[in-house]
Every structure is written in structure tokens, then in C-alpha cells.
Design an enzyme around this catalytic site. Structure first.
Site: not given
Ligand code: C5P
Length: 206
Positions: A135, A182
Site C-alpha cells: 500500500y 511500500h
């Protein structure tokens, strides 16, 4: 939207990268109308490099910190519990843990609290990052948010160190952390591309 003095004209999005150390960006950052900082960002002792003004401080329960009375607390809700935590932090103070222990309350001006629409997280993940990484990072979402709400976006404090670790300007993780969950490399590339297309200005640090 048309520009107007009541809207954000110039925004400094200040990530937590170690590349701010020795940058002397402080006065330049403080010159902006809106200054966005993230999570456990430090100021005391680093003013010359990071400035000392904050208008929007973005956090989630696990990264929450106390704010002064003039700063907007903005919650990025990654999970339902985060919304429950926010309400509780200003009322019963009964939510003391998420997947780990968190601050049960936070000092901040309740009238200035903002919450990001959770759909924005999905929007950034899908439309901007092509679902790379688990995400989006808090900071990258801040950059995209700033591009939506500000006329001029100046980005500071983004980028890993020479070993590819997302170290902070006030601390080193002391282990190979990479960019966590990430797609840090992808996010960095996008920021460079946006700068090339003159959608934002990127200050790469020291
Ligand atoms: O580490 P933290 O999430 O608190 O940092 C805020 C944001 O700054 C990150 O979400 C990331 O987007 C950015 N950052 C970065 N390079 C670093 C540290 C942080 O780009 N070395």
C-alpha cells in the site's frame, strides 16, 4: 479550482528522509502557506534543516504524536480501528491498542481534526502506483493530496539513503529495512517524473 488566498497556494510536503540533514532547507520550508509533516517527524534540534512550522500533521494511531493548538491533525485511516481510535482519543480514551499498543489519547486541537477519505488510499494505490508495493507510503499519499489541494507543491525529505533504507533525519533504523511495505523505488521515480513535468518541485536534499 481557481486559486484564492483562503486556499492552499504553496505547500511544502516534508517527508522524513535522512537527506534533509545538512540541507539548510528550514527557512525555505517555513516560507510556505501550508506545511505538511508526517508521523513522528521531529523539529526540535533540526529547525535549520526542516523548519519549525507545521500546518497539517498526518498520522495514524501507531505513529501518533502530540501537536500544538494551531496544527491540523489529519488521520490517514488504514483500517477501521484507526477511526475508532480517533474518536476514542478525544472522548473515552478507551482504545489503547490496534495490532500493538498505541497512545490512548493525543494532544491536538479537536476543532482542526481532519480525516482522509479511505477511498483516497485505494485511489493512490491503483491509479498512481499501479498496485506496486503493499500500500502507498503515508508520505507519497501526502504528495498526491497536496497536488489536489494546493496550487504549488514543493517536496522535501523523500528518498532512501545510499543503501536503499528509508532512514529518518533524526534516527537510523540500524538494520536493513528497505522501504518497508511500500514500493519506495516506484514512489521515488514518480516524484522525479512529476518534477520533470513541472507538476511539483522536488528538493532532493543533501
Ligand atoms: O517513515 P515515515 O513514514 O514516518 O516517513 C514519512 C514519509 O516520508 C514516508 O511515508 C515516505 O513517503 C517518506 N520517506 C522517504 N524517505 C525516507 C524516509 C521517509 O521518502 N528516507
Amino acid at each position: 479550482m481557481d486559486s484564492s488566498p483562503d486556499r492552499c497556494r504553496t505547500c511544502a510536503v516534508v517527508g522524513n528522509s535522512v537527506n534533509l540533514l545538512g540541507s539548510h532547507y528550514g527557512p525555505l520550508i517555513d516560507f510556505h502557506d501550508v506545511i505538511m509533516r508526517f508521523n513522528t517527524a521531529r523539529i526540535v534540534g533540526y529547525e535549520g534543516d526542516v523548519g519549525n512550522k507545521t500546518t497539517l500533521h498526518i498520522m495514524y494511531p501507531e505513529s501518533s504524536v502530540d501537536l500544538d493548538d494551531h496544527t491540523h491533525l489529519m488521520l490517514f485511516p488504514f483500517k477501521i480501528r484507526d477511526l475508532e481510535w480517533l474518536v476514542s482519543a478525544f472522548t473515552t480514551k478507551s482504545v489503547k491498542s490496534t495490532y500493538k499498543q498505541v497512545k490512548s489519547t493525543v494532544k491536538a486541537n479537536q476543532g482542526l481534526v481532519k480525516v482522509l477519505h479511505p477511498g483516497f488510499i485505494q485511489y493512490v494505490h491503483e491509479n498512481w502506483l499501479g498496485k506496486k508495493g503493499k500500500y502507498p507510503s503515508t508520505g507519497f499519499m501526502g504528495v498526491v493530496l497536496a497536488m489536489h489541494i494546493c496550487d504549488e507543491v514543493n517536496v522535501f525529505g523523500f528518498g532512501a539513503d545510499k543503501d536503499g533504507n528509508w532512514n529518518h533525519y533524526w534516527e537510523a533504523f540500524g538494520r536493513h529495512f528497505g522501504t518497508g511495505q511500500h514500493g519506495g523505488g516506484q514512489e521515488y521515480k514518480l516524484i522525479l517524473q512529476l518534477a520533470e513535468r513541472q507538476k511539483l518541485n522536488f528538493y532532493k536534499g543533501f
